[in-house]
Design a protein around this motif. Structure first.
Motif, PDB file in Angstrom:
ATOM      1  N   GLY A 150      16.276  37.307   4.536  1.00 56.58           N
ATOM      2  CA  GLY A 150      15.888  38.336   3.576  1.00 56.58           C
ATOM      3  C   GLY A 150      16.667  38.283   2.278  1.00 56.58           C
ATOM      4  O   GLY A 150      17.230  39.281   1.843  1.00 56.58           O
ATOM      5  N   LEU A 151      16.688  37.104   1.646  1.00 59.50           N
ATOM      6  CA  LEU A 151      17.323  36.997   0.334  1.00 59.50           C
ATOM      7  C   LEU A 151      16.310  37.453  -0.712  1.00 59.50           C
ATOM      8  O   LEU A 151      15.387  36.714  -1.061  1.00 59.50           O
ATOM      9  N   CYS A 152      16.460  38.681  -1.181  1.00 61.24           N
ATOM     10  CA  CYS A 152      15.485  39.243  -2.116  1.00 61.24           C
ATOM     11  C   CYS A 152      15.502  38.485  -3.430  1.00 61.24           C
ATOM     12  O   CYS A 152      14.502  38.456  -4.149  1.00 61.24           O
ATOM     13  N   PHE A 153      16.631  37.877  -3.738  1.00 62.21           N
ATOM     14  CA  PHE A 153      16.677  36.890  -4.826  1.00 62.21           C
ATOM     15  C   PHE A 153      17.860  35.965  -4.582  1.00 62.21           C
ATOM     16  O   PHE A 153      18.947  36.427  -4.245  1.00 62.21           O
ATOM     17  N   ASP A 154      17.605  34.668  -4.744  1.00 65.05           N
ATOM     18  CA  ASP A 154      18.667  33.676  -4.563  1.00 65.05           C
ATOM     19  C   ASP A 154      18.872  32.915  -5.872  1.00 65.05           C
ATOM     20  O   ASP A 154      18.167  31.947  -6.149  1.00 65.05           O
ATOM     21  N   SER A 155      19.847  33.392  -6.663  1.00 65.89           N
ATOM     22  CA  SER A 155      20.160  32.695  -7.926  1.00 65.89           C
ATOM     23  C   SER A 155      21.044  31.489  -7.650  1.00 65.89           C
ATOM     24  O   SER A 155      21.267  30.666  -8.526  1.00 65.89           O
ATOM     25  N   GLY A 156      21.568  31.395  -6.426  1.00 63.05           N
ATOM     26  CA  GLY A 156      22.552  30.371  -6.092  1.00 63.05           C
ATOM     27  C   GLY A 156      23.963  30.953  -6.081  1.00 63.05           C
ATOM     28  O   GLY A 156      24.878  30.355  -5.538  1.00 63.05           O
ATOM     29  N   GLY A 157      24.127  32.118  -6.726  1.00 63.27           N
ATOM     30  CA  GLY A 157      25.470  32.702  -6.833  1.00 63.27           C
ATOM     31  C   GLY A 157      26.271  31.954  -7.891  1.00 63.27           C
ATOM     32  O   GLY A 157      25.701  31.415  -8.844  1.00 63.27           O
ATOM     33  N   LEU A 158      27.595  31.874  -7.740  1.00 59.77           N
ATOM     34  CA  LEU A 158      28.414  31.168  -8.745  1.00 59.77           C
ATOM     35  C   LEU A 158      28.036  29.690  -8.816  1.00 59.77           C
ATOM     36  O   LEU A 158      28.115  29.078  -9.870  1.00 59.77           O
ATOM     37  N   ASP A 159      27.605  29.114  -7.708  1.00 58.98           N
ATOM     38  CA  ASP A 159      27.016  27.759  -7.733  1.00 58.98           C
ATOM     39  C   ASP A 159      25.561  27.904  -8.177  1.00 58.98           C
ATOM     40  O   ASP A 159      24.614  27.629  -7.432  1.00 58.98           O
ATOM     41  N   LEU A 160      25.426  28.347  -9.404  1.00 58.45           N
ATOM     42  CA  LEU A 160      24.129  28.770  -9.950  1.00 58.45           C
ATOM     43  C   LEU A 160      23.069  27.668  -9.897  1.00 58.45           C
ATOM     44  O   LEU A 160      23.359  26.509 -10.180  1.00 58.45           O
ATOM     45  N   LYS A 161      21.863  28.057  -9.557  1.00 57.05           N
ATOM     46  CA  LYS A 161      20.748  27.100  -9.533  1.00 57.05           C
ATOM     47  C   LYS A 161      20.292  26.807 -10.960  1.00 57.05           C
ATOM     48  O   LYS A 161      20.381  27.682 -11.825  1.00 57.05           O
ATOM     49  N   PRO A 162      19.715  25.623 -11.200  1.00 59.43           N
ATOM     50  CA  PRO A 162      19.059  25.391 -12.486  1.00 59.43           C
ATOM     51  C   PRO A 162      17.800  26.272 -12.593  1.00 59.43           C
ATOM     52  O   PRO A 162      17.238  26.684 -11.580  1.00 59.43           O
ATOM     53  N   ALA A 163      17.377  26.546 -13.819  1.00 61.37           N
ATOM     54  CA  ALA A 163      16.272  27.487 -14.054  1.00 61.37           C
ATOM     55  C   ALA A 163      15.024  27.138 -13.250  1.00 61.37           C
ATOM     56  O   ALA A 163      14.384  28.022 -12.662  1.00 61.37           O
ATOM     57  N   SER A 164      14.678  25.861 -13.186  1.00 61.60           N
ATOM     58  CA  SER A 164      13.418  25.495 -12.538  1.00 61.60           C
ATOM     59  C   SER A 164      13.458  25.775 -11.036  1.00 61.60           C
ATOM     60  O   SER A 164      12.450  26.117 -10.435  1.00 61.60           O
ATOM     61  N   SER A 165      14.638  25.655 -10.408  1.00 62.60           N
ATOM     62  CA  SER A 165      14.740  25.942  -8.973  1.00 62.60           C
ATOM     63  C   SER A 165      14.817  27.447  -8.712  1.00 62.60           C
ATOM     64  O   SER A 165      14.491  27.911  -7.624  1.00 62.60           O
ATOM     65  N   MET A 166      15.286  28.184  -9.721  1.00 62.43           N
ATOM     66  CA  MET A 166      15.489  29.623  -9.508  1.00 62.43           C
ATOM     67  C   MET A 166      14.189  30.412  -9.601  1.00 62.43           C
ATOM     68  O   MET A 166      14.055  31.495  -9.036  1.00 62.43           O
ATOM     69  N   LEU A 167      13.227  29.818 -10.313  1.00 56.98           N
ATOM     70  CA  LEU A 167      12.003  30.535 -10.671  1.00 56.98           C
ATOM     71  C   LEU A 167      11.293  31.180  -9.475  1.00 56.98           C
ATOM     72  O   LEU A 167      10.804  32.297  -9.569  1.00 56.98           O
ATOM     73  N   THR A 168      11.226  30.488  -8.359  1.00 51.12           N
ATOM     74  CA  THR A 168      10.473  31.032  -7.219  1.00 51.12           C
ATOM     75  C   THR A 168      11.383  31.705  -6.183  1.00 51.12           C
ATOM     76  O   THR A 168      10.936  31.988  -5.068  1.00 51.12           O
TER      77      THR A 168
END
Ligand code: BES
Ligand code: MG
Ligand code: ZN
Length: 465
Positions: free
Chosen positions: A234-252
């Motif tokens: 149930g990750l309502c949003f996964d930005s990656g945290g401090l190990d931030l995802k690149p924009a294209s992976s974060m989109l969905t």
């Protein structure tokens, strides 16, 4: 979409009557038999439609190819119904009636396929997409009523996974869980989650301003055959945290709660399907965000069972949340645990976007779920669980790290989760990272959330009816 079982769908006043056509055979409909051109042979998925000119109560009649009669199976039915329903949407039909005549059971696949194909997410569009409102069906036994009432749950599962993260927050999921009938739901806040020793989960949740909610839904029939726990990531949003995802992976990554959405969808209709098993549906809802409060690479967290984990990568957060929930599920003394999770990009690389990965600690249990998936029209493939994957996660400072080698990532995640499962409990882990969300339409599913896993888990529960 409303589903109605009727005596004689051929005589209904609706937009279209749909009949099946086998190759080299006449259909049950005289208009089709008279007017269909020779080029319409009845190959699987071929569709022919004509206006009835008041010769029948329905406005149109449609024939859909079912192929060669002896070759008919579930896949053929789904393919044919997909083509027919797509045509109905193109022609803006609202009320449709199936009059299908075959020697194999077609009711359940017809209903489910209709619901899948009819679905689209248009809540935020001012101009809504066209949808079929009512499906009539005859020549079916009344026990398909159970499945008819379950299509709503699939729609809910897809809606929740499609919703923006701004809407589908942990608190919102908790509220939705509390609204279901026939179950008891407990919601735990941050403080309570800490008291329950779920510190791996809490670490992930720390970085977000939206607080976590641990959701425990219970369905308890009178004399259950067994106790099952269903866990949805149930990750309502996964930005990656401090190990931030690149924009294209974060989109969905609003879809990183697709496992939770699947479980919520099921629990929304459990009171209608009433399986004879006790079901504990568990969701560790939270967001993985970067902030001054975030957990950091190198942190060491202690899970509910006392095992310590070195945080190697804050983007491998799903397994941290699931670790604590798996411990919690085993403490409930359930017989079986199934977790469903958008867990690894590695699973997408290995199996693509139509096949989900499955792993577990008991091969006959995993086999039973794969069999149920096949029957449900979903594709599951077992991935290996060798010790080598676990060895890659050895840590110098803690019991393990949360990531292993760059390769074999889906199996590594599976081996990580296994550390939190009691050996005596049968456990299966389903990785839906590739299958939960489509970037283009496929097999009757529109772009976006598929609700994958829902039909398999539904049918698994229905084995105990
Ligand atoms: N939610 C992602 C997995 C994912 C990837 C889901 C693509 C859907 C589509 C998960 O939390 C994640 O980020 N996993 C990392 C793990 C890695 C850091 C070991 C991954 O797969 O890259
Ligand atoms: Mg991640
Ligand atoms: Zn994730």
């Amino acid at each position: 979409m409303d589903i109605r079982i009727v005596e004689n769908s051929a005589q209904l006043d609706c937009d279209v009557l749909i009949v099946n056509k086998f190759q080299d055979e006449l259909t049950s409909n005289d208009l089709i038999n008279r007017y269909a051109p020779d080029s319409f042979t009845g190959k699987v998925g071929e569709v022919f439609t004509i206006h009835t000119r008041k010769e029948l109560p329905s406005k149109y009649v449609m024939a859909v190819g079912f192929g060669i009669e002896n070759n008919i199976d579930r896949d053929v039915i789904c393919k044919a119904i997909t083509a027919a329903v797509k045509k109905c949407l193109d022609m803006k039909f609202k009320t449709i009636a199936f009059d299908i005549r075959t020697n194999v059971t077609f009711g359940i696949p017809t209903i489910l396929t209709s619901s899948i194909v009819n679905y689209s997410f248009d809540k935020y569009k001012t101009k809504k997409n066209h949808k079929i409102s009512t499906v009539y069906i005859s020549n079916v036994s009344s026990d398909i009523n159970v499945v008819a009432s379950a299509v709503e749950g699939l729609e809910l599962a897809r809606d929740l996974a499609n919703e923006p993260a701004e809407y589908a927050t942990p608190e919102r999921l908790a509220k939705i869980a509390q609204s279901f009938e026939g179950i008891e739901t407990d919601i735990y806040n941050e403080k309570e989650i800490a008291q329950m020793g779920m510190n791996a989960y809490l670490a992930v949740a720390k970085g977000s301003d939206n607080p976590p909610r641990f959701i425990h839904m219970k369905y308890v029939p009178e004399n259950p055959e067994k106790k099952i726990a269903l866990i949805g990531k149930g990750l309502c949003f996964d930005s990656g945290g401090l190990d931030l995802k690149p924009a294209s992976s974060m989109l969905t990554m609003r879809n990183d709660m697709a496992g939770a959405a699947c479980v919520l969808g099921l629990m929304s209709v459990i009171d209608k399907i009433r399986p004879n098993v006790e079901v504990h549906a568990l969701i560790a809802a939270c967001e993985n965000m970067p902030s001054g409060k975030s957990y950091k690479p190198g942190d060491i967290v202690t899970a509910r069972n006392g095992k310590t984990i070195e945080v190697d990568n804050t983007d491998a957060e799903g397994r941290l949340t699931l670790a604590d929930v798996l411990c919690y599920a085993c403490d409930l003394e359930v017989d079986e645990v199934i977790d469903i999770a958008t867990l690894t990009g590695a699973c997408v690389v290995a199996l693509g976007d139509t096949v989900s990965g499955i792993m577990g600690n008991n091969s006959s249990f995993v086999d039973a779920i794969i069999k149920t998936a096949t029957y449900s029209g979903e594709k599951f493939w077992e991935l290996p669980m060798f010790q080598d994957y676990r060895d890659n996660m050895n840590s110098d400072v803690a019991d393990m790290k949360n990531t292993g080698s760059r390769f074999g990532g889906a199996s590594a995640a599976g081996m990580f989760l296994k550390e939190f499962v009691t050996d005596s409990v049968k456990w299966a882990h389903i990785d839906i990272a590739g299958t939960a969300f489509l970037d283009k339409p496929r097999n009757g599913y529109c772009k976006g959330a598929t609700g994958v896993g829902y039909l398999t888990l539904l049918n698994y529960l229905l084995l105990h009816k």
